[in-house]
Motif scaffolding. Structure first.
Motif, short mmCIF file in Angstrom:
data_model
loop_
_atom_site.label_atom_id
_atom_site.label_comp_id
_atom_site.label_asym_id
_atom_site.label_seq_id
_atom_site.Cartn_x
_atom_site.Cartn_y
_atom_site.Cartn_z
N THR A 47 0.82 -1.21 0.00
CA THR A 47 0.00 0.00 0.00
C THR A 47 0.85 1.26 0.00
N LYS A 51 1.01 4.04 -3.02
CA LYS A 51 0.55 5.41 -2.78
C LYS A 51 1.61 6.43 -3.18
N ALA A 54 1.40 6.71 -6.89
CA ALA A 54 0.21 7.47 -7.27
C ALA A 54 0.43 8.97 -7.07
N GLN A 55 1.07 9.35 -5.96
CA GLN A 55 1.31 10.76 -5.69
C GLN A 55 2.29 11.38 -6.70
N ARG A 68 -5.88 8.94 -11.73
CA ARG A 68 -5.13 8.89 -10.48
C ARG A 68 -6.08 8.71 -9.30
N GLU A 72 -5.91 5.65 -6.62
CA GLU A 72 -5.88 5.78 -5.16
C GLU A 72 -7.06 5.06 -4.51
N ILE A 75 -6.11 1.41 -4.46
CA ILE A 75 -5.05 1.14 -3.48
C ILE A 75 -5.64 1.08 -2.08
N ASP A 76 -6.53 2.01 -1.76
CA ASP A 76 -7.15 2.02 -0.42
C ASP A 76 -7.90 0.73 -0.15
#
Length: 516
Positions: A47, A51, A54-55, A68, A72, A75-76
């Motif tokens: 995770t 993340k 992704a950022q 994006r 996210e 991913i969560d």
């Protein structure tokens, strides 16, 4: 059978690791331990790392922002399928996720009803949109074959009266993603061309003496204008043109100065010839007058003063002749020196204009040198039937390095990379600067796996040898694509495949090597 105690399970786990010859890593130990103990194995989900990725993804367009957000979201919830779909859609490929269903699902959770109303003129509106897309195609270029195919398919679908609206919606969203990238590339290409034309026009007024001085610039411009255009080529030509302009201006000033000196010497030469002619005429007149006096003389007493005057005039004439000869000899030597200097300047200008085979900044081969080296290597490959790999590498975040530390530091970084690459390469390998911050490495007698390994080794060497900018240590990394030359494939086509693999390495996190 009684349940095993933890220490018995641990002992059996170590035994199984030895029997199966598996490395004693935490993951292997956990997998076998859970298997022996009957504990369900829960797949590890990174995770935090995902993340961070992704950022780091840019969100320059609404499509990128949306993908994006979906990434996210996945991913969560630790959904691998959602992560994969979001990344594929972000890269501009056809989305595998049903975006319309996702929108409806979010609308339901928010207590809203999806809009299912249809305009009575929808079919005409879709045809007009297809017509608009068809009209803008020439402005988007013809270099991206997959994008052209996608455009044709979408235009055809918009014209079909019974098209599936949901599928059409997905196609439009995917097309808009690709369109944003293509439009940005075309805008930057046009801007680069305008800058090049401005440089040429600015320099034309300062070029003189010989028209061949334009050859280097015009050749570079014509080469850059050949399709397909690329930002890399335009950037490379701009750098070369700037270098040529500076050196041409310097050589022109020296040549003009040398020609002015030649003109001055010719003026002096003509002046001395005129004076010498006048002196010779005066001496001739004196000789004739002396001869007349001698004929009229009746005694030696009358002849002596005349002879004395003739001797004096002769000596004066000889002295003036010697002075003129010395001046003419000096001017002739100066003229020869000046002529040699002008010839040297012209040779230097021709060398700069036509460009040598090596990049003056890094010492690596330039594009012309690369083309010749590639032709030689391909000839060897065809004759000996041996493998050849081409690697294209691009320095990561080079623009940021230039902006923060200055262009001189960027140039030093390019020289540092070239130096480390030469020290890490084999003697038979070839390094060339492809343009801007990109380099090409030719790896003869090397298959694709070996080419990838060679680039990974170079990445490791760069991490060991930090680049110094003053007292600041700067880590230089690069992304690379590697392609093995296929049977009957052209060298530039192999480089193009390596280029695509390099961009994939960029999109997947940078500082990576991807095989084509």
């Amino acid at each position: 059978m009684s349940e095993k105690k933890p220490f018995e399970v641990a002992r059996e786990t170590l035994k199984q690791l030895a029997i199966r010859k598996l490395p004693p890593t935490p993951l292997n130990y956990k997998s076998i331990y859970n298997q022996i103990a009957g504990i369900p194995t829960v797949e590890y989900f990174p995770t935090r790392e995902l993340k961070e990725i992704a950022q780091a993804l840019p969100t320059r367009t609404p499509g990128q922002q949306k993908q994006r957000g979906l990434l996210e979201f996945a991913i969560d919830r630790m959904q691998w399928e959602g992560v994969k779909n979001a990344l594929l859609a972000y890269g501009g490929f056809v989305p595998l996720v049903d975006d319309a269903a996702a929108v409806d699902d979010r609308s339901k959770r928010a207590g809203e009803q999806p809009d299912t109303t249809m305009n009575v003129d929808l079919s005409d509106w879709l045809r007009q949109m297809g017509r608009m897309l068809e009209l803008v195609q020439p402005a988007l270029g013809t270099d991206d074959a997959p994008f052209l195919d996608q455009s044709k398919q979408l235009i055809q679908a918009l014209r079909e009266p019974d098209s599936d609206l949901q599928a059409l919606q997905l196609s439009l969203k995917s097309y808009s993603h690709r369109l944003s990238f293509v439009a940005e590339d075309q805008a930057e290409i046009r801007s680069g061309l305008l800058k090049l034309l401005y440089l040429v026009f600015e320099n034309i007024g300062e070029l003189s003496i010989e028209d061949q001085w334009l050859k280097g610039q015009m050749d570079a411009l014509m080469q850059a204008a050949k399709p397909p255009l690329s930002l890399r080529r335009l950037d490379d030509v701009e750098r070369r043109l700037m270098d040529v302009i500076v050196k041409q201006r310097e050589a022109k000033e020296k040549a003009v100065q040398a020609q002015n000196e030649m003109r001055d010497m010719l003026a002096v030469f003509i002046e001395r010839l005129s004076e010498m002619s006048q002196t010779t005429g005066s001496f001739q007149f004196k000789l004739e007058e002396s001869a007349r006096l001698i004929e009229q003389a009746k005694s030696m007493t009358e002849i002596a003063p005349v002879l004395k005057e003739v001797v004096g005039a002769t000596r004066s004439m000889a002295s003036e002749s010697q002075i003129v000869r010395d001046e003419l000899r000096t001017m002739r030597e100066h003229a020869s020196t000046t002529e040699a200097e002008i010839a040297k300047l012209h040779q230097e200008l021709d060398r700069v204009s036509t460009q040598a085979r090596h990049d003056p900044l890094t010492g690596a081969l330039n594009r012309k040198g690369l083309e010749e080296a590639l032709e030689r290597e391909i000839s060897t490959v065809r004759r000996k039937e041996t493998p050849l790999c081409v690697a294209l590498l691009d320095i990561d975040n080079f623009k940021r390095l230039n902006d923060t530390l200055g262009h001189s530091t960027g140039d030093e970084a390019l020289k540092h990379l070239a130096s480390v690459a030469r020290q890490s390469m084999r003697p038979q390998d070839t390094l060339a600067r492809y343009g801007g911050e990109e380099f090409v490495v030719l790896l003869p007698d090397t298959a694709i796996d070996g080419g990838v390994e060679a680039m990974v080794r170079l990445q490791r060497e760069l991490t060991k040898r930090l680049f110094l900018s003053g007292t600041e240590k700067v880590l230089i990394t690069f992304s690379a694509g590697v392609a093995q030359l296929a049977s009957e494939e052209k060298g530039m086509d192999a480089i193009a495949r390596a280029d695509q693999a390099m961009y994939l390495a960029k999109r997947t996190g940078k500082n990576r090597v991807v095989g084509a």
